[in-house]
Design an enzyme around this catalytic site. Structure first.
Site, PDB file in Angstrom:
ATOM      1  N   HIS A 123      33.845 -13.481  -7.686  1.00  0.00           N
ATOM      2  CA  HIS A 123      32.565 -14.169  -7.487  1.00  0.00           C
ATOM      3  C   HIS A 123      31.550 -13.193  -6.909  1.00  0.00           C
ATOM      4  O   HIS A 123      31.862 -12.357  -6.074  1.00  0.00           O
ATOM      5  CB  HIS A 123      32.684 -15.450  -6.660  1.00  0.00           C
ATOM      6  CG  HIS A 123      33.055 -15.288  -5.216  1.00  0.00           C
ATOM      7  ND1 HIS A 123      32.124 -15.045  -4.228  1.00  0.00           N
ATOM      8  CD2 HIS A 123      34.249 -15.375  -4.589  1.00  0.00           C
ATOM      9  CE1 HIS A 123      32.729 -14.999  -3.054  1.00  0.00           C
ATOM     10  NE2 HIS A 123      34.018 -15.184  -3.235  1.00  0.00           N
ATOM     11  N   ASP A 160      33.910  -9.690   0.602  1.00  0.00           N
ATOM     12  CA  ASP A 160      34.145 -11.021   0.059  1.00  0.00           C
ATOM     13  C   ASP A 160      32.841 -11.463  -0.599  1.00  0.00           C
ATOM     14  O   ASP A 160      31.946 -11.940   0.085  1.00  0.00           O
ATOM     15  CB  ASP A 160      34.558 -11.973   1.183  1.00  0.00           C
ATOM     16  CG  ASP A 160      34.755 -13.401   0.711  1.00  0.00           C
ATOM     17  OD1 ASP A 160      34.837 -13.622  -0.507  1.00  0.00           O
ATOM     18  OD2 ASP A 160      34.794 -14.307   1.572  1.00  0.00           O
ATOM     19  N   GLU A 215      30.290 -19.394  -5.128  1.00  0.00           N
ATOM     20  CA  GLU A 215      31.609 -19.746  -4.606  1.00  0.00           C
ATOM     21  C   GLU A 215      31.538 -20.147  -3.153  1.00  0.00           C
ATOM     22  O   GLU A 215      32.222 -21.085  -2.708  1.00  0.00           O
ATOM     23  CB  GLU A 215      32.566 -18.556  -4.774  1.00  0.00           C
ATOM     24  CG  GLU A 215      34.029 -18.877  -4.463  1.00  0.00           C
ATOM     25  CD  GLU A 215      34.463 -18.614  -3.030  1.00  0.00           C
ATOM     26  OE1 GLU A 215      35.642 -18.842  -2.717  1.00  0.00           O
ATOM     27  OE2 GLU A 215      33.621 -18.171  -2.205  1.00  0.00           O
ATOM     28  N   GLU A 216      30.708 -19.450  -2.382  1.00  0.00           N
ATOM     29  CA  GLU A 216      30.682 -19.649  -0.933  1.00  0.00           C
ATOM     30  C   GLU A 216      30.094 -20.990  -0.515  1.00  0.00           C
ATOM     31  O   GLU A 216      30.201 -21.379   0.644  1.00  0.00           O
ATOM     32  CB  GLU A 216      29.908 -18.512  -0.257  1.00  0.00           C
ATOM     33  CG  GLU A 216      30.509 -17.124  -0.438  1.00  0.00           C
ATOM     34  CD  GLU A 216      31.833 -16.938   0.291  1.00  0.00           C
ATOM     35  OE1 GLU A 216      32.272 -17.885   0.989  1.00  0.00           O
ATOM     36  OE2 GLU A 216      32.436 -15.864   0.172  1.00  0.00           O
ATOM     37  N   HIS A 222      33.070 -12.594   6.257  1.00  0.00           N
ATOM     38  CA  HIS A 222      32.049 -13.537   6.715  1.00  0.00           C
ATOM     39  C   HIS A 222      31.381 -13.050   7.999  1.00  0.00           C
ATOM     40  O   HIS A 222      31.024 -13.843   8.873  1.00  0.00           O
ATOM     41  CB  HIS A 222      32.634 -14.947   6.888  1.00  0.00           C
ATOM     42  CG  HIS A 222      32.953 -15.632   5.598  1.00  0.00           C
ATOM     43  ND1 HIS A 222      32.755 -16.973   5.391  1.00  0.00           N
ATOM     44  CD2 HIS A 222      33.466 -15.157   4.425  1.00  0.00           C
ATOM     45  CE1 HIS A 222      33.121 -17.299   4.158  1.00  0.00           C
ATOM     46  NE2 HIS A 222      33.558 -16.200   3.561  1.00  0.00           N
TER      47      HIS A 222
END
Length: 359
Positions: free
Chosen positions: A64, A180, A212-213, A323
């Site tokens: 992603h 990520d 996605e997040e 994150h």
């Protein structure tokens, strides 16, 4: 050469601006790197298509493009910016951190998340985590008019962390934001490049989803576009090799290979597919780590539910401190993931894939 090529690509990907819903810069890097047929859905997910010796099975490799970020929510009369999170953030990691705001005319404005000096904090305040809705961004504007007319910042502008790509003292360890999931985007690109001279008995769709997040939204539309027979989700998975984790439960250690995930609360992986991938890793002596996760989730949640169901497994590059503004990976784990993907794709013929759903 392979290692340096991977590092160079990851530098471009991680430094790119790619908040959920604003993945344009990452998508352009994908287009620059991938030859041949490219397809997109109407949300913006992007895939390269690599035909093999057969039109099926259809293998979907899904990273992603988006990263956790923020969005401009409102302004104060004094020229400070209120913002809302896009994805999961912990307030402890944010105060006094720099951010990049992308305006409509593609200008990047640097700001800092405000923090009250400890001199002015009551003891009770120091012991609490500040809620994000109590934080502001300071870009140096005089007032709200200066902010709107001279800075060009508007409601809805996307925001990402300010973080420069860095090779640490051990040059195999890389530091930046957004591993990520630029790990997965990079692997999706590199697989297509590696498969140019590889025979494989299937049709490969390798790419990256949007959003996605904020709820695996792009995975749903991308699966509808591709209609895969097998889904392999490519992730930057949280490492658990730092202080505070017990050694006997570590399943994502930097330098010990690609992670093969069996379970998380959002997806029980297809056991036959997961075991097949583990067997290939063992046969080819590819360093890997098997994981069963108590928390977290990936695009596997959406892919496995597509149409009548899709066998899915997750491969993740262990990434410390995801994150946040600064994550760390070991490039060798990334390269083991690339190696495993190529070997798995070479073996995914129709009869093998049929076994995954022979219930």
């Amino acid at each position: 050469m392979e290692k340096q090529r991977a590092i160079d690509l990851l530098k471009r990907l991680t430094e790119a601006h790619g908040a959920p819903g604003s993945e344009d810069a990452v998508r352009q890097i994908f287009r620059d790197e991938v030859d041949g047929e490219i397809i997109t859905d109407r949300l913006g997910s992007i895939y390269g298509v690599k035909p093999g010796s057969a039109d099926s099975p259809r293998i979907m490799l899904a990273g992603h493009m988006d990263e956790v970020g923020f969005i401009v929510q409102s302004f104060t009369s004094d020229g400070f910016i209120r913002f809302a999170p896009l994805g999961g953030w912990w307030g402890h990691t944010l105060l006094a951190q720099r951010v990049r705001i992308l305006t409509r005319n593609q200008t990047e404005i640097i700001g800092v998340i405000t923090s009250k000096p400890p001199h002015f904090l009551a003891k009770s305040e120091r012991e609490k985590v500040m809620n994000i809705d109590k934080m502001y961004i300071d870009v140096g504007a005089k007032d709200i008019d200066d902010l709107k007319h001279n800075f060009g910042i508007r409601l809805g502008d996307p925001i990402v962390p300010f973080s420069e790509f860095t090779q640490l003292h051990n040059p195999d360890l890389l530091l930046c934001k957004a591993f990520d999931n630029r790990n997965g985007t990079g692997l999706a690109i590199h697989v297509l490049q590696e498969l140019k001279h590889v025979d494989h008995p299937n049709r490969v769709y390798s790419g990256a989803n949007v959003q996605e997040e904020v709820g695996v939204r792009g995975a749903e539309t991308a699966a509808a576009l591709i209609n895969p027979d097998v889904g392999i989700v490519l992730e930057g998975t949280p490492a658990d090799d730092t202080p505070g984790f017990g050694k006997d439960e570590q399943q994502a250690v930097l330098g010990q290979g690609i992670q093969i995930r069996m379970f998380d609360p959002t997806a029980i992986m297809n056991r036959e597919l997961a075991h097949f991938v583990i067997d290939v890793a063992e046969q080819c002596n590819i360093n890997h780590q098997v994981a069963v996760r108590r928390s977290g989730g990936t695009d596997a949640r959406a892919l496995q539910r597509h149409h009548v169901g899709v066998p899915v497994v997750v491969l993740g590059v262990p990434s410390r401190y995801i994150h946040t503004h600064n994550s760390i990976i070991d490039i060798n784990d990334y390269l083991r993931g690339l190696e495993l993907l190529v070997e798995v794709i070479k073996r995914l013929d129709a009869s093998t894939v049929a076994r995954f759903t022979a219930f």
